[in-house]
Write a protein that holds these residues in place. Sequence first.
Motif, PDB file in Angstrom:
ATOM      1  N   THR A  16      -8.332   8.483   1.806  1.00 59.61           N
ATOM      2  CA  THR A  16      -9.150   8.276   0.608  1.00 59.61           C
ATOM      3  C   THR A  16      -8.409   7.411  -0.401  1.00 59.61           C
ATOM      4  O   THR A  16      -8.995   6.508  -1.004  1.00 59.61           O
ATOM      5  N   LYS A  17      -7.123   7.653  -0.576  1.00 58.38           N
ATOM      6  CA  LYS A  17      -6.331   6.849  -1.512  1.00 58.38           C
ATOM      7  C   LYS A  17      -6.276   5.393  -1.075  1.00 58.38           C
ATOM      8  O   LYS A  17      -6.399   4.481  -1.898  1.00 58.38           O
ATOM      9  N   VAL A  18      -6.112   5.158   0.219  1.00 55.24           N
ATOM     10  CA  VAL A  18      -6.098   3.788   0.730  1.00 55.24           C
ATOM     11  C   VAL A  18      -7.478   3.158   0.541  1.00 55.24           C
ATOM     12  O   VAL A  18      -7.597   2.006   0.120  1.00 55.24           O
ATOM     13  N   ALA A  19      -8.544   3.902   0.806  1.00 57.51           N
ATOM     14  CA  ALA A  19      -9.909   3.389   0.625  1.00 57.51           C
ATOM     15  C   ALA A  19     -10.145   2.993  -0.825  1.00 57.51           C
ATOM     16  O   ALA A  19     -10.728   1.933  -1.100  1.00 57.51           O
ATOM     17  N   ARG A  20      -9.700   3.805  -1.746  1.00 54.64           N
ATOM     18  CA  ARG A  20      -9.884   3.494  -3.172  1.00 54.64           C
ATOM     19  C   ARG A  20      -9.120   2.236  -3.567  1.00 54.64           C
ATOM     20  O   ARG A  20      -9.596   1.441  -4.373  1.00 54.64           O
ATOM     21  N   LEU A  21      -7.931   2.060  -3.010  1.00 56.45           N
ATOM     22  CA  LEU A  21      -7.155   0.849  -3.289  1.00 56.45           C
ATOM     23  C   LEU A  21      -7.879  -0.382  -2.749  1.00 56.45           C
ATOM     24  O   LEU A  21      -8.037  -1.392  -3.443  1.00 56.45           O
ATOM     25  N   HIS A  28      -3.818  -6.923  -0.931  1.00 56.53           N
ATOM     26  CA  HIS A  28      -2.819  -5.886  -1.200  1.00 56.53           C
ATOM     27  C   HIS A  28      -1.715  -5.982  -0.161  1.00 56.53           C
ATOM     28  O   HIS A  28      -1.985  -6.134   1.032  1.00 56.53           O
ATOM     29  N   SER A  29      -0.493  -5.877  -0.620  1.00 56.01           N
ATOM     30  CA  SER A  29       0.648  -5.936   0.292  1.00 56.01           C
ATOM     31  C   SER A  29       0.744  -4.641   1.104  1.00 56.01           C
ATOM     32  O   SER A  29       0.213  -3.600   0.701  1.00 56.01           O
ATOM     33  N   ALA A  30       1.458  -4.738   2.217  1.00 60.27           N
ATOM     34  CA  ALA A  30       1.701  -3.540   3.023  1.00 60.27           C
ATOM     35  C   ALA A  30       2.439  -2.498   2.189  1.00 60.27           C
ATOM     36  O   ALA A  30       2.163  -1.295   2.287  1.00 60.27           O
ATOM     37  N   ALA A  31       3.354  -2.956   1.342  1.00 59.16           N
ATOM     38  CA  ALA A  31       4.109  -2.021   0.489  1.00 59.16           C
ATOM     39  C   ALA A  31       3.182  -1.277  -0.472  1.00 59.16           C
ATOM     40  O   ALA A  31       3.337  -0.070  -0.683  1.00 59.16           O
ATOM     41  N   ALA A  32       2.205  -1.972  -1.037  1.00 56.42           N
ATOM     42  CA  ALA A  32       1.262  -1.320  -1.960  1.00 56.42           C
ATOM     43  C   ALA A  32       0.415  -0.287  -1.225  1.00 56.42           C
ATOM     44  O   ALA A  32       0.148   0.796  -1.756  1.00 56.42           O
ATOM     45  N   ILE A  33       0.022  -0.611  -0.002  1.00 51.61           N
ATOM     46  CA  ILE A  33      -0.776   0.332   0.784  1.00 51.61           C
ATOM     47  C   ILE A  33       0.058   1.561   1.123  1.00 51.61           C
ATOM     48  O   ILE A  33      -0.433   2.688   1.061  1.00 51.61           O
ATOM     49  N   ARG A  34       1.330   1.353   1.444  1.00 51.06           N
ATOM     50  CA  ARG A  34       2.211   2.503   1.721  1.00 51.06           C
ATOM     51  C   ARG A  34       2.442   3.350   0.471  1.00 51.06           C
ATOM     52  O   ARG A  34       2.580   4.562   0.558  1.00 51.06           O
ATOM     53  N   ARG A  35       2.504   2.702  -0.694  1.00 51.34           N
ATOM     54  CA  ARG A  35       2.717   3.462  -1.936  1.00 51.34           C
ATOM     55  C   ARG A  35       1.597   4.473  -2.161  1.00 51.34           C
ATOM     56  O   ARG A  35       1.843   5.590  -2.593  1.00 51.34           O
ATOM     57  N   GLU A  68      -0.461  -9.320   3.914  1.00 53.04           N
ATOM     58  CA  GLU A  68      -1.335  -8.780   2.887  1.00 53.04           C
ATOM     59  C   GLU A  68      -2.683  -8.491   3.545  1.00 53.04           C
ATOM     60  O   GLU A  68      -3.066  -9.161   4.506  1.00 53.04           O
ATOM     61  N   TYR A  69      -3.394  -7.518   3.001  1.00 54.29           N
ATOM     62  CA  TYR A  69      -4.653  -7.064   3.590  1.00 54.29           C
ATOM     63  C   TYR A  69      -5.739  -7.042   2.516  1.00 54.29           C
ATOM     64  O   TYR A  69      -5.465  -6.757   1.351  1.00 54.29           O
TER      65      TYR A  69
END
Length: 82
Positions: A16-21, A28-35, A68-69
């Motif tokens: 859900t957090k990834v979906a909201r991002l 979005h960078s891979a690092a941001a998605i991991r955060r 980035e995604y």
Amino acid sequence: MSDYQMDRPRLATAKTKVARLMQDQRWHSAAAIRRVGGSEGLRRMRELRKDGWKIIKRRPAEDSGSWEYRATWITRSPLLGR
């Protein structure tokens, strides 16, 4: 209760957090998605793809080893309340 059954709520929360991002449809960078999604944030993003989300990727700079995604199309998603 199996490990999967015990972990399911935590994994759903990370997804859900990834979906909201990703719903803003920006890069979005891979690092941001991991955060936001934890150490397996990219795995949660791949689950969104399996759910019908269209997610593309690009290298932000030539000779870069990172990606980035961006979500370009989002299905109706109960994760986002729609």
